[in-house]
Design a protein around this motif. Structure first.
Motif, mmCIF file in Angstrom:
data_model
loop_
_atom_site.group_PDB
_atom_site.id
_atom_site.type_symbol
_atom_site.label_atom_id
_atom_site.label_comp_id
_atom_site.label_asym_id
_atom_site.label_seq_id
_atom_site.Cartn_x
_atom_site.Cartn_y
_atom_site.Cartn_z
ATOM 1 N N ALA A 152 -13.236 -24.644 33.757
ATOM 2 C CA ALA A 152 -14.031 -25.869 33.811
ATOM 3 C C ALA A 152 -13.307 -27.045 33.178
ATOM 4 O O ALA A 152 -13.466 -28.186 33.606
ATOM 5 N N SER A 153 -12.520 -26.807 32.148
ATOM 6 C CA SER A 153 -11.811 -27.902 31.488
ATOM 7 C C SER A 153 -10.586 -27.368 30.783
ATOM 8 O O SER A 153 -10.480 -26.163 30.491
ATOM 9 N N VAL A 183 -3.039 -24.968 24.562
ATOM 10 C CA VAL A 183 -3.960 -25.307 25.647
ATOM 11 C C VAL A 183 -5.278 -24.574 25.418
ATOM 12 O O VAL A 183 -5.285 -23.348 25.214
ATOM 13 N N ILE A 184 -6.364 -25.329 25.442
ATOM 14 C CA ILE A 184 -7.700 -24.751 25.293
ATOM 15 C C ILE A 184 -8.381 -24.795 26.662
ATOM 16 O O ILE A 184 -8.593 -25.875 27.225
ATOM 17 N N LEU A 185 -8.710 -23.639 27.196
ATOM 18 C CA LEU A 185 -9.376 -23.535 28.493
ATOM 19 C C LEU A 185 -10.823 -23.116 28.290
ATOM 20 O O LEU A 185 -11.104 -22.161 27.560
ATOM 21 N N THR A 186 -11.732 -23.847 28.930
ATOM 22 C CA THR A 186 -13.133 -23.420 28.966
ATOM 23 C C THR A 186 -13.493 -23.064 30.394
ATOM 24 O O THR A 186 -12.802 -23.455 31.345
ATOM 25 N N GLY A 200 -21.998 -19.075 33.167
ATOM 26 C CA GLY A 200 -22.290 -17.998 34.109
ATOM 27 C C GLY A 200 -21.074 -17.172 34.450
ATOM 28 O O GLY A 200 -21.194 -16.068 34.970
ATOM 29 N N THR A 201 -19.874 -17.723 34.174
ATOM 30 C CA THR A 201 -18.642 -16.954 34.395
ATOM 31 C C THR A 201 -17.888 -16.740 33.091
ATOM 32 O O THR A 201 -16.854 -16.081 33.091
ATOM 33 N N ASN A 202 -18.378 -17.312 31.990
ATOM 34 C CA ASN A 202 -17.590 -17.431 30.766
ATOM 35 C C ASN A 202 -17.926 -16.423 29.674
ATOM 36 O O ASN A 202 -17.570 -16.623 28.515
ATOM 37 N N ASP A 203 -18.605 -15.358 30.023
ATOM 38 C CA ASP A 203 -18.792 -14.274 29.061
ATOM 39 C C ASP A 203 -17.544 -13.393 29.151
ATOM 40 O O ASP A 203 -17.519 -12.362 29.824
ATOM 41 N N LEU A 204 -16.492 -13.817 28.467
ATOM 42 C CA LEU A 204 -15.165 -13.254 28.671
ATOM 43 C C LEU A 204 -15.032 -11.878 28.038
ATOM 44 O O LEU A 204 -15.572 -11.605 26.964
ATOM 45 N N MET A 205 -14.281 -11.037 28.725
ATOM 46 C CA MET A 205 -14.013 -9.690 28.229
ATOM 47 C C MET A 205 -12.917 -9.739 27.168
ATOM 48 O O MET A 205 -11.800 -10.208 27.438
ATOM 49 N N GLY A 236 -13.809 -16.185 21.915
ATOM 50 C CA GLY A 236 -15.202 -16.346 22.324
ATOM 51 C C GLY A 236 -15.297 -16.592 23.815
ATOM 52 O O GLY A 236 -14.925 -15.736 24.620
ATOM 53 N N LYS A 237 -15.750 -17.790 24.189
ATOM 54 C CA LYS A 237 -15.857 -18.154 25.603
ATOM 55 C C LYS A 237 -14.707 -19.051 26.041
ATOM 56 O O LYS A 237 -14.749 -19.619 27.129
ATOM 57 N N ARG A 238 -13.691 -19.154 25.195
ATOM 58 C CA ARG A 238 -12.528 -19.957 25.518
ATOM 59 C C ARG A 238 -11.290 -19.065 25.613
ATOM 60 O O ARG A 238 -11.266 -17.943 25.118
ATOM 61 N N VAL A 239 -10.258 -19.609 26.239
ATOM 62 C CA VAL A 239 -8.938 -18.984 26.236
ATOM 63 C C VAL A 239 -7.960 -19.983 25.628
ATOM 64 O O VAL A 239 -7.969 -21.167 25.982
ATOM 65 N N ILE A 240 -7.132 -19.513 24.719
ATOM 66 C CA ILE A 240 -6.127 -20.349 24.085
ATOM 67 C C ILE A 240 -4.752 -19.867 24.539
ATOM 68 O O ILE A 240 -4.447 -18.666 24.464
#
Length: 642
Positions: free
Chosen positions: A550-551, A559-562, A566-571, A597-601
């Motif tokens: 999303a961003s 880099v911070i990815l969100t 509804g798709t961001n309950d990350l494993m 959490g719900k982000r990827v770094i």
């Protein structure tokens, strides 16, 4: 004279009146599924002015053929149900259902037939029947003059274990999933042709921005040209194959090379996966190669029926057991599965002889495929290992040509296989194609948008479109700087997010490195059904997508990815793989990444100011592991950091 005229008049009146029968199109037939909750069009042809009466569900509808011999009438929308009978003049159609109808189209992965995947799903397919699921496969046809009014005849088939052998894998599993979810009759119209590019499935209007495609279509507008190419185009190839067969030493001696009594003591020997047997010095053999191997069969197994699984072979093969022909396949893609009747295998030593033919591609047994006998009692005997081998005949490269590939030509399939379906209402369309366009990925997005626009125009509504993204394929690599398959997947992702009322099934984790036609069609059907649940039936509870970015921002060189809600309950994973970043120089490097959490770094110590990010950017990004807790993988993507 009056008496003569009167007699002639009486004789004419006594003659039978010859009227053409009302004709129905191929789709309007016994066993068909009509789309629920949509007006139902029944159409056909007859003599100009001929009266047509349609009777359905206790009501009668009347119309007449127009001056061009066409007629149609529209019946009111109906709820799901059946089976019903429909009558048109003297024609009675039986076993009709009303439910949801889906048009499935594309190339070979949409067309892959059930027999090819029986090794994976055989028990499940043999045990399942559902008379509320129906399927019709539109026969391959082309036309370059314009949209046609009918397709070639094909029956609607109820889903039984026997009829399932005539289904294709993805439509089969998709239909089962949709029926389980909706509980209403489900119809599948499969209009797909292997190896075809997207431009064959769109209208002339849509290829006008591409002059080369438009002129290719114009060449094929000549019926004389097409007929000539079809008649003479394959003659050189047939002659080449004839000479190869006639000159093959394996067939010319006193004993054929598949005979158990033939003395092969002076043949060379090599492992089946060694390239030595397929080479003539430094070059691959063009022609035929024979391989022989003796295999011991215990007495307790020899009397059973068995299946010989020989993986995949490049290019063609013929199999012989103890000198008896066991089966043949003419090209490289189908999995080799040859049924052997009881008694073909003997107690003790049995000879497996294989004749492989190739037109220039390096002959090989594809690795990581099954090579074994499987018996009725599920016992297995491997056939991998060393074979004796000898070249049967050396040939020149096959002649160019081999006929005109009409199914690959622009507009031909749209005109002959899609446009004629326009009167049959459908719930939505499923599109699985792209392998034939990977090298032209730069134009694929516009063409896919054109295809969606064309088809929605035919049916006069914003049809839901379900796409299948290309799976992982070819040699595994976590990252590749250049990958046409990754480029095309990115185009497919962007199309799914920019074309309204569209969803996409991501399959990056269920392909096979060594097979462009992966066996796992069940998960493809499941993921398509998830998309349909959201897009068509408004199911807001189900998670239907893997993580969708999303961003993207940069904080402290990272880099911070969100991701979309509804798709961001990350494993969570111990090590997040598959990311690469690039700085201002545009050079990508594999990066470190973590789930927060719900982000990827994402970061790389040598790139303090990243400007681009890629994920799963390879033909077969083995190890890429971003997914959510619903078990759905993230699509490969590339993004610029704003």
């Amino acid at each position: 004279m009056k008496r003569i005229i009167t007699c002639l008049a009486i004789m004419l009146l006594a003659l039978p009146v010859c009227r053409a029968e009302v004709k129905l199109p191929s789709l309007v037939a016994d066993g068909m599924v009509l789309q629920r909750e949509r007006p139902i069009i029944i159409w056909g042809s007859a003599d100009p002015g001929e009266a047509v009466t349609v009777r359905f569900l206790g009501k009668t509808y009347r119309t007449a053929a127009t001056a061009d011999g066409k007629w149609e009438t529209t019946l009111p929308a109906q709820k799901a149900g059946g089976p019903y009978t429909l009558a048109v003049n003297g024609i009675e159609l039986k076993n009709i259902l009303i439910g949801d109808v889906w048009l499935c189209s594309g190339q070979s992965n949409m067309e892959t037939p059930i027999p090819r995947i029986m090794m994976k799903y055989g028990d499940e397919i043999r045990s399942y029947s559902n008379t509320s699921i129906r399927y019709v496969k539109i026969p391959s046809a082309t036309n370059f003059h314009g949209p046609q009014d009918d397709v070639r005849p094909a029956p609607w088939l109820e889903l039984t274990p026997e009829n399932a052998m005539l289904y294709s894998g993805v439509p089969y599993f998709f239909a089962r999933e949709m029926y389980d979810y909706t509980g209403v009759p489900t119809g599948i119209i499969n209009a797909s042709v292997g190896g075809t590019p997207i431009e064959a499935w769109i209208s002339e209007e849509s290829i006008r921005p591409y002059p080369a495609y438009l002129n290719d279509k114009r060449i094929c507008e000549s019926d004389e040209f097409v007929a000539t190419m079809q008649r003479f185009g394959s003659i050189p190839g047939r002659r080449w194959a004839q000479i190869m067969l006639e000159q093959d030493e394996g067939y010319r001696g006193a004993l054929r090379w598949d005979a158990p009594g033939y003395d092969d003591s002076d043949w060379a020997e090599a492992d089946m996966f060694d390239s030595a047997w397929a080479r003539n010095g430094v070059r691959p053999v063009v022609g035929s190669i024979w391989l022989r191997k003796y295999i011991d069969i215990p007495a307790g197994l020899a009397g059973q029926r068995a299946t010989l699984h020989m993986g995949r072979i490049v290019d063609g093969d013929s199999m012989f057991i103890n000198g008896q022909f066991a089966g043949t396949t003419s090209y490289q893609y189908p999995p080799r599965m040859y049924d052997l009747p009881a008694g073909m295998l003997k107690p003790g030593r049995n000879l497996l002889a294989i004749r492989i033919t190739t037109g220039g591609a390096a002959a090989q047994f594809v690795k990581d495929k099954p090579y074994k006998f499987i018996f009725d009692d599920k016992s297995e005997i491997a056939v991998e290992g060393a074979f004796k081998y000898r070249t049967g005949v050396i040939m020149p490269y096959p002649p160019m040509g081999g006929g005109l590939a009409l199914t690959n030509k622009p507009t031909g399939l749209y005109n002959a296989m899609i446009a004629p379906l326009r009167n049959h209402a459908i719930r939505g369309a499923v599109w699985y194609q792209g392998e034939s366009n990977d090298s032209r990925h730069y134009e694929y997005g516009d063409m896919l948008a054109s295809l969606v626009r064309d088809w929605r125009g035919l049916w006069g509504q914003e049809l839901p479109f379900l796409l299948v993204q290309l799976p992982n394929y070819m040699e595994p690599a976590l990252y590749q700087e250049r990958s046409t398959w990754a480029e095309l997947r990115d185009v497919q992702l962007k199309a799914s997010r920019s074309i309204p009322h569209t969803g996409m099934a991501v399959t990056i984790d269920i392909g096979e490195w060594n097979d462009i036609h992966p066996l796992n069609k069940k998960d493809v059907g499941k993921r398509l059904a998830l998309q349909a649940r959201r897009l068509v039936y408004g199911d807001a509870k189900a998670t239907v997508d893997g993580p969708l970015c999303a961003s993207q921002t940069v904080e402290g060189g990272k880099v911070i990815l969100t991701f979309l809600n509804g798709t961001n309950d990350l494993m969570p994973v111990d090590e997040l793989k598959g990311f690469a970043v690039a700085g201002a120089d545009g050079v990508f490097k594999l990066a470190s990444a973590t789930v927060d959490g719900k982000r990827v770094i994402v970061w790389h110590d040598d790139i303090p100011q990243p400007v681009k990010v890629r994920y799963a950017w390879a033909n077969n990004p083995d190890g890429a592991n971003l997914r959510n807790t619903a078990g759905l993988p993230a699509s490969p993507f590339q993004i610029a950091i704003e």
